[in-house]
Design an enzyme around this catalytic site. Structure first.
Site, PDB file in Angstrom:
ATOM      1  N   HIS A  35       0.830  -1.200   0.000  1.00 59.99           N
ATOM      2  CA  HIS A  35       0.000   0.000   0.000  1.00 59.99           C
ATOM      3  C   HIS A  35       0.868   1.255   0.000  1.00 59.99           C
ATOM      4  O   HIS A  35       1.237   1.760   1.059  1.00 59.99           O
ATOM      5  CB  HIS A  35      -0.907  -0.005   1.234  1.00 59.99           C
ATOM      6  CG  HIS A  35      -1.799  -1.201   1.305  1.00 59.99           C
ATOM      7  ND1 HIS A  35      -1.354  -2.424   1.725  1.00 59.99           N
ATOM      8  CD2 HIS A  35      -3.103  -1.367   0.995  1.00 59.99           C
ATOM      9  CE1 HIS A  35      -2.349  -3.305   1.675  1.00 59.99           C
ATOM     10  NE2 HIS A  35      -3.425  -2.691   1.243  1.00 59.99           N
ATOM     11  N   HIS A 266      -4.053   3.190  -3.499  1.00 61.70           N
ATOM     12  CA  HIS A 266      -4.194   2.606  -2.163  1.00 61.70           C
ATOM     13  C   HIS A 266      -3.451   1.290  -1.972  1.00 61.70           C
ATOM     14  O   HIS A 266      -2.578   1.193  -1.124  1.00 61.70           O
ATOM     15  CB  HIS A 266      -5.677   2.388  -1.825  1.00 61.70           C
ATOM     16  CG  HIS A 266      -5.883   1.584  -0.587  1.00 61.70           C
ATOM     17  ND1 HIS A 266      -5.801   2.133   0.666  1.00 61.70           N
ATOM     18  CD2 HIS A 266      -6.131   0.257  -0.403  1.00 61.70           C
ATOM     19  CE1 HIS A 266      -5.989   1.190   1.567  1.00 61.70           C
ATOM     20  NE2 HIS A 266      -6.194   0.039   0.952  1.00 61.70           N
ATOM     21  N   GLU A 415     -18.038  -4.027  24.268  1.00 58.29           N
ATOM     22  CA  GLU A 415     -17.239  -5.247  24.400  1.00 58.29           C
ATOM     23  C   GLU A 415     -15.972  -5.188  23.536  1.00 58.29           C
ATOM     24  O   GLU A 415     -14.887  -5.565  23.976  1.00 58.29           O
ATOM     25  CB  GLU A 415     -18.067  -6.476  24.002  1.00 58.29           C
ATOM     26  CG  GLU A 415     -19.285  -6.718  24.876  1.00 58.29           C
ATOM     27  CD  GLU A 415     -20.495  -5.878  24.484  1.00 58.29           C
ATOM     28  OE1 GLU A 415     -20.431  -5.175  23.443  1.00 58.29           O
ATOM     29  OE2 GLU A 415     -21.504  -5.919  25.215  1.00 58.29           O
ATOM     30  N   HIS A 477     -28.522 -15.085  24.264  1.00 56.10           N
ATOM     31  CA  HIS A 477     -27.541 -14.873  25.328  1.00 56.10           C
ATOM     32  C   HIS A 477     -26.862 -16.170  25.775  1.00 56.10           C
ATOM     33  O   HIS A 477     -26.046 -16.150  26.689  1.00 56.10           O
ATOM     34  CB  HIS A 477     -28.212 -14.226  26.544  1.00 56.10           C
ATOM     35  CG  HIS A 477     -28.591 -12.780  26.335  1.00 56.10           C
ATOM     36  ND1 HIS A 477     -29.356 -12.355  25.277  1.00 56.10           N
ATOM     37  CD2 HIS A 477     -28.295 -11.656  27.047  1.00 56.10           C
ATOM     38  CE1 HIS A 477     -29.529 -11.038  25.350  1.00 56.10           C
ATOM     39  NE2 HIS A 477     -28.893 -10.597  26.411  1.00 56.10           N
TER      40      HIS A 477
END
Lengths: 672, 672
Positions: A35, A266, A415, A477
């Site tokens: 890149h 890129h 999380e 869950h």
């Protein structure tokens, strides 16, 4: 952009920045992959940062008080490799750069922690670096509060691209950083308007400055190709009481006549002709990988400056008391205190005697009460499930802008951000992070958990509510596949302890493993103490062991983990009552059992008897242990889940899904 | 809040809202688990929404032009269950509500799609609902453009809490929605300042209104307990040219004297005494689950209103041409067009004859060129890897505010948001979504991919660069554990096709599976066509099959998937040259092979020969197939990865990690 004018305005800067650009172009071309566009676009910003602001010493890359530099846009790896070479990091030779992305070189496609001195964290998966940086900055605040500004006083700088800022994890990270007012965190946004698919406007219309401001950040901007303006912005960023975003307007593939400002700069080599045309525009008549001595000297002089700051720091450090010096050194080395072993042992003994019946999430809290007392380096937390994960022990205090000595982090409902911040905390050094959520939500944290494993960062994930034992919250869950997923991940200890003693042993391993993250899979529901006979040895460290031997002829071996070991023991009672000799093997950690000598594994799981594994999850992976070591497969069975769970009280779920002692005994008898 | 004043100001509204509140309190109390605080806090908003704005007909819950209502804060499930009961959805009886969270009831802890009519998507894992909603709103725009406003003209309403807004996925969703200017998406933010751990200020300081505005949303606000103000805001939200956030200021556990405005109202029963005290304040003298007839009648009248709108819609629908009606009905039913089968068959035949050597990601594009031509319902996309995932075929057009007929979505660097949006697109119906990223970044999308599986939503994940074959980008981008992780997930087809023919077969299954999501694991590197003999039958549908039979006595069976089938074939050549009869089994889909009759499985994998599996991933899970059906384990081996990969050109990686035909042949000979 008028490049001729830029060259003329500050030729010394231009040459230094162009050394980065050309190394990037040349290395990507030689590798025929990589890149180039990002290093070409951010070379000016990086040059000013390294020349005028970053505190670092290439001769001592691990100096504790260095500024941390994180390339969150990891695909631009040649930017950091070029900087390390130019400033004089010894292992970053020109040969390494010539061998960019080749087998055996340290110059991997994306910067990898542990391969390269000066690379603080592994990046490439977007959004991770900026989120690790939050942990780095938190660690700095924490240690500064503890050890004083004379020895801890540094910044965390990040280069992030549009990809990093679009990823969801960045939202969690900037929210946490803003809330925590991490003024030592400075993010340089490579605002080049380009993503792989094309212009950012194809997929995003976010006003990033407004977004960061909404999260409580200070927002600055600069022309990313004007060294004076970059320097002004960096200067203004320091001393802030909030984290800082600097919007650096840049051009990807800067200077490339055909590819600048397009996505074709890129992720592919520019091609020889385009490189030649670009170097022409740069006024760079030198060959591939050729950095003229005067330019290299100028860069090396920048690298050499750091020695002064580092020496001065050493002077201040030695003025600390001997105890403080030793403690700081121990903490930065990540060594557990000596008394941990005896403390865990004492706890185990006490538990074996008092045999409490508690959920292992509670067991974990009992262990942490002991651990946190003797390990001031622990920093606990939870993604908004503190009372459920049992992660907060007495006296930790809450880490906040008002109390930087606080050791508990309310991570919020983040999380992924929590996991990434924990990686950063651990990588910074000096603190030992652990954090909790429901085990099912490892799904949300996966991206960072994999990087804990890949980097070998000893982070501890406290994952409670580890099965249908969670009950009424239902299948959204209830993890069923997650144990398999975690066990499938290389270099990760997955512990599923059956009682408080095993939980203590698992924590001991997690806290002392130098290069492996740990996951503790803990029950919501109460479990009896099964290790009622005190053993000094850490049996969990063997991965699996005989918890109860068969009486009479051994006809069956029951293997179980966590909450199902109790069921295995009850099944053993049923079977023994019918004269069927049954061994119970507690199996808290597959990875550690795999590491045992074959002789031990055979001793625990000898060929011959029927084998039944019991786990309130899927069978996936268990065939590894249901087949014996001699290459023959005995009759084997599994009692567990066959699909997703359901919403009902846990005892009913165990009945309905047939995970009971009776079902195990029936299975054994059917196999015999 | 002056509840007495509220009661007096609008007693009819108060009673209706309080019916919701008391059902929620009572059900949670009876279940002894659940979340009363959120329904108590949002009852007023929900009442106004259902009474005055939501277009729905309880007697025809699947009416195509209904407004969609999504409870992103799924823990408040009793809110939606109460609404469904009160408005007259037939399967939502009072008994179901009494059996909240019990085995066999439809009233699961979190709302589950497919269990309950009127629940549009499964929520509970935070942030998913609001992100699904983006897909719902995109589908509405798309179908409106195609079929006209007379038959497609509805809104997507979402209730989201602070948890949803803190999750990273929400950033991806609101960014995508803002960019796409989804004016039919209205999010009601339950701004109650409380999370599980305590006040939001413990963990977050984000200015949410400013944040949404930065993402291009229209932002409104209301007092979430004042019905007139709620109505005003909802009215103002409609007809917007941008998605709308309504900041509803509410009090969690509204009315509870001891628990309102605290986190203790969030996730536990209030307790009998507190319920009594709360009902006293509400002026609600009725017993548990007791809804007086006049109040129930008032609610039922609200539900009954929808029949008029639905009947009018039917009138408009029948004015479409017969062809258009049939097409709309087919699309909404998710039925593939009849000509798909023959088109796939023709492509297979052509490929078997022309035997192209292409990467399977390119194969996938070749299949999509055929599919997209005959299935106008497909909507493709990529998380900013369009050119790498090969997901964009000619003539799809780009879905954007300017072109709602466009069928290709530039999702941006938003893997999780893409997966959640695809769930929403599929759940809305009428479109068939597929989307791509690198397979390693399933990690980022995991939360939503699990929900595809749990809900049984036929979304197709195009996961390219599926192994170390990705090469130089290195271990951060090389999946090794991901095949195991995906295979461990229930109700997910994981296809790893070996060539273009298998890719076409996999796509056919993915596009016709009614209730199962599919993952296509596709190579970056070129692979030969191995299926050179045309077979009408879809062999991939059998999961595994004999690709090449042993010549002479069958001594070994090689099992392989994807890019390693070529290696297995080459190893077979080596072994046959030494007179070792070797069968090659191509194994594109474990789940489908598991579903085959045992007789077929035994035919493909008979006991006796040595078995070696070859896959450029970890062994984890393979022991299932390395052990034979008769309960004996033959000598078995695995050639693949043992840990994370490395950065180097792919051919070198295969050599260095020993995944070669020679290594396979050696392994077989060692086992014989």
């Amino acid at each position: 952009m008028d490049i001729a004018a830029l060259r003329q305005a500050n030729p010394e800067h231009w040459k230094k920045a162009t050394a980065i650009r050309t190394l990037a172009m040349d290395a990507v071309q030689a590798a025929n992959s990589g890149h180039p566009g990002m290093p070409m676009g951010m070379a000016d910003v990086a040059t000013v940062l390294f020349e005028k602001h970053l505190k670092f010493d290439p001769k001592q890359p691990d100096w504790a008080d260095r500024d941390r530099f994180i390339l969150s846009a990891g695909h631009g790896s040649m930017l950091v490799y070029a900087l390390l070479y130019l400033t004089g990091y010894e292992d970053m030779t020109l040969d390494q750069i010539r061998n960019f992305r080749q087998w055996g070189s340290i110059t991997a496609g994306h910067p990898e922690y542990g391969h390269v001195k000066g690379v603080e964290t592994t990046t490439g998966p977007l959004g991770q670096g900026i989120s690790n940086a939050v942990g780095f900055a938190m660690a700095e605040e924490k240690l500064r509060a503890e050890f004083g500004q004379k020895v801890v006083d540094h910044y965390t700088y990040v280069i992030a691209g549009d990809g990093c800022l679009m990823e969801g994890i960045s939202h969690e990270a900037i929210g946490l950083a803003g809330h925590q007012k991490l003024g030592r965190l400075i993010v340089l946004w490579d605002n080049n308007d380009i993503t792989i698919d094309g212009r950012v406007s194809l997929s995003d219309s976010t006003d990033q400055r407004a977004r960061f401001a909404a999260a409580g950040w200070k927002v600055l901007a600069c022309d990313g190709h004007d060294p004076a303006d970059i320097d002004r912005a960096l200067t203004a960023a320091k001393g802030s009481d909030r984290p800082v975003l600097i919007d650096c307007k840049t051009i990807i593939g800067f200077g490339s006549p055909k590819k600048a400002d397009t996505n074709s700069a890129h992720g592919s080599p520019l091609g020889d002709a385009e490189i030649a045309a670009t170097k022409e525009i740069y006024g760079w008549p030198h060959g591939a990988f050729d950095i003229p001595a005067d330019i290299l000297d100028a860069w090396r002089a920048i690298g050499a400056k750091g020695a002064t700051a580092r020496t001065e720091w050493e002077g201040r450090f030695t003025k600390l008391s001997g105890t403080k010096q030793a403690e700081f050194t121990r903490r930065m080395a990540g060594e557990a205190p000596k008394k941990l072993e005896s403390a865990i042992r004492a706890l185990k003994k006490q538990i074996s005697e008092t045999t409490p019946k508690v959920a292992t999430r509670k067991s974990s809290e009992m262990v942490l009460e002991v651990v946190n007392e003797i390990m001031p380096e622990t920093m606990g937390g939870s993604a908004d499930l503190t009372g459920s994960n049992n992660t907060k022990t007495a006296g930790l205090g809450v880490f906040s802008p008002e109390d930087r000595k606080g050791r508990y982090v309310y991570y919020g409902i983040r999380e992924h951000g929590m996991a990434a911040a924990m990686n950063g905390l651990a990588l910074h050094g000096g603190v030992k992070p652990y954090g909790g959520t429901f085990m099912c939500f490892t799904d949300y944290a996966r991206g960072s958990m994999r990087l804990s494993a890949l980097m070998g960062v000893p982070v501890t994930y406290v994952m409670t509510h580890d099965s249908i034992g969670l009950g009424e919250d239902g299948p959204t869950h209830q993890p069923v596949e997650h144990l398999a997923m975690l066990r499938a991940t290389p270099n990760t200890y997955v512990f599923r302890p059956c009682d408080t003693v095993e939980t203590a042993e698992a924590w001991e391993i997690a806290l002392t493993a130098p290069r492996t993250p740990s996951v503790l899979a803990l029950s919501r529901q109460n479990l009896p103490t099964l290790r009622t006979e005190h053993k000094v040895r850490n049996q969990t460290a063997q991965g699996a062991y005989v918890l109860a031997e068969a009486t009479g002829k051994r006809q069956a071996i029951l293997m179980a983990t966590g909450s199902e070991v109790e069921i295995a023991m009850a099944a053993r009672d049923l079977l023994q009552a019918e004269g069927i000799g049954t061994r119970v093997v507690s199996f808290p950690c597959w990875e550690l059992f795999e590491d045992q000598p074959e002789a031990y594994r055979r001793k625990v799981l000898p060929a011959g008897p029927v084998r039944v594994a019991i786990e309130a999850g899927l069978r996936f992976g268990w065939d590894r242990w249901l087949c014996d070591e001699r290459g023959r497969r005995e009759k084997a069975g599994f009692v567990g889940m066959e699909g997703f769970g359901a919403s009902a009280p846990a005892p009913e779920l165990y009945q309905h899904f047939g995970i009971t002692a009776e079902a195990v005994a029936e299975k054994v008898k059917a196999l015999l």
